[in-house]
Design a protein around this motif. Sequence first.
Motif, mmCIF file in Angstrom:
data_model
loop_
_atom_site.group_PDB
_atom_site.id
_atom_site.type_symbol
_atom_site.label_atom_id
_atom_site.label_comp_id
_atom_site.label_asym_id
_atom_site.label_seq_id
_atom_site.Cartn_x
_atom_site.Cartn_y
_atom_site.Cartn_z
ATOM 1 N N CYS A 346 0.838 -1.213 0.000
ATOM 2 C CA CYS A 346 0.000 0.000 0.000
ATOM 3 C C CYS A 346 0.864 1.251 0.000
ATOM 4 C CB CYS A 346 -0.892 0.058 1.246
ATOM 5 S SG CYS A 346 -2.417 -0.879 1.118
ATOM 6 N N CYS A 426 -5.571 -5.036 3.025
ATOM 7 C CA CYS A 426 -5.624 -3.675 2.460
ATOM 8 C C CYS A 426 -4.914 -3.608 1.119
ATOM 9 C CB CYS A 426 -5.028 -2.667 3.436
ATOM 10 S SG CYS A 426 -3.397 -3.104 4.046
ATOM 11 N N CYS A 427 -3.703 -4.210 1.061
ATOM 12 C CA CYS A 427 -2.934 -4.133 -0.183
ATOM 13 C C CYS A 427 -3.655 -4.870 -1.315
ATOM 14 C CB CYS A 427 -1.541 -4.729 -0.009
ATOM 15 S SG CYS A 427 -0.591 -4.078 1.360
#
Length: 690
Positions: A346, A426-427
Amino acid sequence: MLLPSQAFATRRHFLSGVGLFGLASTLPTNLLSLASGRTVPVGSQSHAVPGSAIKNRAPLAPSVFHLLPLGSIRAHGWLDQQLRTQANGLSGHLDETWPDVGPNSGWLGGSGESWERGPYFLDGIVPLAYLLNDSILKTKAQRFVDWTLDHQAANGMIGPASNNDWWPRIVILKALTQYQELTGDQRVISVMEKYFQYQLAVLPSRPLRDWGRFRWQDELLSVIWLYNRTGSAPLIDLAHLLHKQGYDWMAQYANFQYKSRITREYLKLNAGNGLDDLALATHGVNNGQAIKTGPVWSLVSGSLADRSAALKMISELNRYHGLPNGMFSCDEHLAGLDPSQGSELCTVVEYMFSLEQSLAITGDPSLGDRLEQLAFNALPGAFTDDMWAHQYNQEPNQVECSLHHKPWVTDGPESNLYGLEPNFGCCTANFSQGWPKFTNSLFMFCGVQDNDRQDGIVAAAYAPCEVRTSLRGTAVHVLEETNYPFHGRVQLTINPATPMSFPLLLRIPAWAAGTSISVNGQSLPSPTAASFARIERTWKLGDRVEIAFPMATRTSRWFHDSIAVERGPLVFSYGIGEDWVKLRDHGMTADWQVFPTGQWNYALSLDSEFPAKSLEVTETEIGEGPFMRYHTPVQLSVKARKLNEWRADDGAANPLPQSPVADDQPEETITLIPYGAAKLRITAFPRCKT
Ligand SMILES: [Zn+2]
């Protein structure tokens, strides 16, 4: 598949390829249609001629450059291959295999994940779908867009009603502005107007908190985007309110205190302080996003000090946490200079986005150098070749990807596995923005306020592509043919619809002293490194600009005086033999551990005075993919010696010994390949005493 250099081997073929070639009587008609905004055939696709960039509206301060309207740039050659690999991989199929962005997403009206993951996914697949003109991907994106636009609450709030966190709305706004530029959908304007009115009224009593407070500058981008289109004065009030409530990143970096590895104990994470200011201020992704704060806020404040704050932030991060792949360490908080520390994916894509925006506002060429370094090294380094699996954390000295705790500061044992959602998802949702937004930043617009005679085109970063834009109402097409960054030659063919004068700015990287430029075979004076070379002339159809970047190898110095090897924007690594072991199937993809099949503990044996003399370069054509481990378009060979005392512990290389090192092992020749192709690698090497 034909690369542009093959497909457009002759001018006739080139003109045919872009729909400009024909009988003399038809040529002006085609050009007129370009200028008037009608669609024209290009291969099997149709393109509406995009408009020109929108300059900042008073009282905002002017930007030095502007990003071109989305849709202006198309990838070619290896970059097009890369985008297609991404679309054929996890990006294009994530909704089919990962419930968090699947049909039950809260951002589609379902009861599933309703926070940042839907917006993250959309932020990447909107530009990807339109860059590739991929109808399936467009349909997938449209569902999220339509749900968001069609379900605005009466008070103006957007997004799932199950939470009212400002942060995921900051992300969906970024996706919506891109979608609006690509489609002209006016619903976006009215939804954003109403949402911002609501937020302006509500923020005083329900202020920004945690993630939203530390990432306010990303919302400011969308506020400015809308203000430049509507001129609505309350948006300036909202900008000031966001600044007032948002975290003061400029103050953090004016007196930077976080100079060493940030530990769990320091953050008191075990006491549940993960969202405290200290944890959020030292969080990698937050810092990656923060880099744009000064430039973006400078548009409102008018302050030159704010505008230059990005350079100060980058310099401090590099000094205390810098890694040879261009990143700073963050696994998950700032983690010091040891190249066995990791960086979260991210942060890579958010840092890139910050650089793209900051470069446009400030016109500082060093931001383009850093952007290329991340795009050509750290970004591909975190993915399998097919982009079906990615890492959460990547390390410049990455000798094993396995279940281990060391060396992560605060992350879990799966952090450097290649997989669907190693460590945290998240990534998985967020990575898709990397390549598409980079593609959309290759060329920019330059101009000064109230004088369109200075409007021109900027080559901000280099990769094969074509651009369609307009300057002073005249269509301009630019074709860039190159295998950069693997090879050093770049050819631009400039095609204005009618001959016209405008400046063409070319970024000359800091490493590129000795670059030569010619126009139609005539050499220009040698440009200065670390600047934008400006060519101002009356351009006519088919004018050819050739740039030859000097691709000399060079070395840079890192942790414990270790050495990294660079050539142009590429960083080189020793690619350790890889044994891929499947940990588990995971939906349509799998999670992988990677174990080394050979030794990696090399110290480089370099000429002490001219280290580059010790490196031999081999260039070949680009094969199936630019970052494939077994067919890299450029390789270096160098002398090295094994250093027996340098070992790994719990899957991570121990700290590099202080260089220079005494070493009595026999000299060997080893091969270095681009960082992005080496999934197990040594990038920072000890240096032998000579
Ligand atoms: Zn992440």
